[in-house]
Design an enzyme around this catalytic site. Sequence first.
Site, mmCIF file in Angstrom:
data_model
loop_
_atom_site.group_PDB
_atom_site.id
_atom_site.type_symbol
_atom_site.label_atom_id
_atom_site.label_comp_id
_atom_site.label_asym_id
_atom_site.label_seq_id
_atom_site.Cartn_x
_atom_site.Cartn_y
_atom_site.Cartn_z
ATOM 1 N N GLU A 1 8.969 -1.723 1.564
ATOM 2 C CA GLU A 1 8.018 -2.318 2.504
ATOM 3 C C GLU A 1 7.080 -3.281 1.797
ATOM 4 O O GLU A 1 6.806 -4.376 2.284
ATOM 5 C CB GLU A 1 7.227 -1.227 3.222
ATOM 6 C CG GLU A 1 8.043 -0.529 4.310
ATOM 7 C CD GLU A 1 7.223 0.430 5.128
ATOM 8 O OE1 GLU A 1 7.618 0.704 6.266
ATOM 9 O OE2 GLU A 1 6.182 0.918 4.641
ATOM 10 N N ASP B 1 5.222 -3.436 6.367
ATOM 11 C CA ASP B 1 5.547 -2.544 7.470
ATOM 12 C C ASP B 1 5.372 -3.256 8.807
ATOM 13 O O ASP B 1 6.212 -3.137 9.709
ATOM 14 C CB ASP B 1 4.631 -1.319 7.391
ATOM 15 C CG ASP B 1 4.794 -0.387 8.563
ATOM 16 O OD1 ASP B 1 5.828 0.289 8.610
ATOM 17 O OD2 ASP B 1 3.909 -0.360 9.436
ATOM 18 N N GLU C 1 2.305 -2.926 1.285
ATOM 19 C CA GLU C 1 3.132 -2.032 2.091
ATOM 20 C C GLU C 1 2.696 -2.098 3.558
ATOM 21 O O GLU C 1 3.532 -2.138 4.460
ATOM 22 C CB GLU C 1 2.933 -0.630 1.539
ATOM 23 C CG GLU C 1 4.000 0.369 1.876
ATOM 24 C CD GLU C 1 3.552 1.752 1.434
ATOM 25 O OE1 GLU C 1 3.042 1.904 0.304
ATOM 26 O OE2 GLU C 1 3.702 2.675 2.247
#
Lengths: 246, 246
Positions: free
Chosen positions: B138, B68, B64
């Site tokens: 993400e 991101d 993630e």
Amino acid sequence: MKLIQRLGINTLFFSKKDKRLAASIKVMMGSRPFNIALYKLALTPSGIAEETMKGFKISNERLEFLGDAILGAVIAEYLFQKYPYRDEGFLTETRSKLVNRESLNSTGIKIGLKNVLNLEIGDRNFIGNKSLYGDVLEAFLGAIYLDKGYHFTKKFILKRILLHFDLEGMIATVTNYKSKIIEWSQKENKSIEYKVLHVHGNQRFKEFIVALEIDGEETSQGKGSTKKKAEQEASKNACDLLKITQ
Amino acid sequence: MKLIQRLGINTLFFSKKDKRLAASIKVMMGSRPFNIALYKLALTPSGIAEETMKGFKISNERLEFLGDAILGAVIAEYLFQKYPYRDEGFLTETRSKLVNRESLNSTGIKIGLKNVLNLEIGDRNFIGNKSLYGDVLEAFLGAIYLDKGYHFTKKFILKRILLHFDLEGMIATVTNYKSKIIEWSQKENKSIEYKVLHVHGNQRFKEFIVALEIDGEETSQGKGSTKKKAEQEASKNACDLLKITQ
């Protein structure tokens, strides 16, 4: 177009000043710049930018925004690969320690941006703009990205930027927010107390919610998978709130 | 290895469940996944992650973090190219409006992550985790990046993620922090006042520093190239400080 750039034919039409700039960028970057206009824009801090019509200033700030994002992505992948057994909290914190104004500034100077900047805009006075070289470095990365693409920029960052960062040293200075708060409370003569408000979850997965009370008043909360982590987060939030920096 | 992947020979060794998962990922992504283990990791929210020795959890949180950062870089370039005449303040704000939990969540559901997640981990209960699909999205982007590289991920984001974002609508709802503060002060019965503390600079380049006083006490400061911008920033800082959200 690509062929013209690869053969360097486009440099035939550069002005004498541009040729000198292109040469010094090549030294810094390890490769000849294609679109010199991008780099010139990156070397235009907003303080000296010309104002065009309608109050729009042509400066390096937009490129800085782009370069900052690319740098963030490259560093994220680097840390992800380098530390396979650390959690995302560590990765996030390490990245923000690495990519701060100070380290970018000194790195900008080390890779030679000061000289290139002097060449381009002369020895103007930039007193007051403390983050000049860091800003220019980020804008420069944005220019490289647009000129040469992601892979080149990634290689440039990994080979020429990262080695100036003191990664291990930065990781060693783990910020202990709880001890900061304790120190602060002793100096300010306040009483502090951590209270566990909730424990969610089952045996496999737990979440603690902890409140930090200063002089009996709840100042902040934090949560985490252990009590210690939750206390750290509560302390960090209190530091942010109370603007405790050292 | 590349050839084996390209011919799809590696899928011969997938289990039946993995084959089904690979097929549904192909529908979503427009291309066959090479390294299915990455996607399986991306589909492992921390709530259900197995704990290995030493308390290290294998969950999608690291992916993630990576996804991101990649998403941030791609959106930064997209906005940079799309709005050549807007300054970096606009770009930064627009990006943070685009890439928020809510829009990522609904986009995650729209591109079909709910189905793929059901396939992988069954219909478990995730009540309480409001940002589940945004987080998985993400992490999924992180997995795509590691599996297929930057260019593929960029194309995927531009073609399959961005169209779910209501870009123009988000830009139209410019957050006016000053009016927020005024509204709040009327509700809370407080007096507010903006004071110009300093004006730096010359005719070409100006910087205003403005303080916001609430009930006669300075609460926050802001700076900007116009008085209006400085007031906005001071108001924003006060909103953050006082946790005024609507």
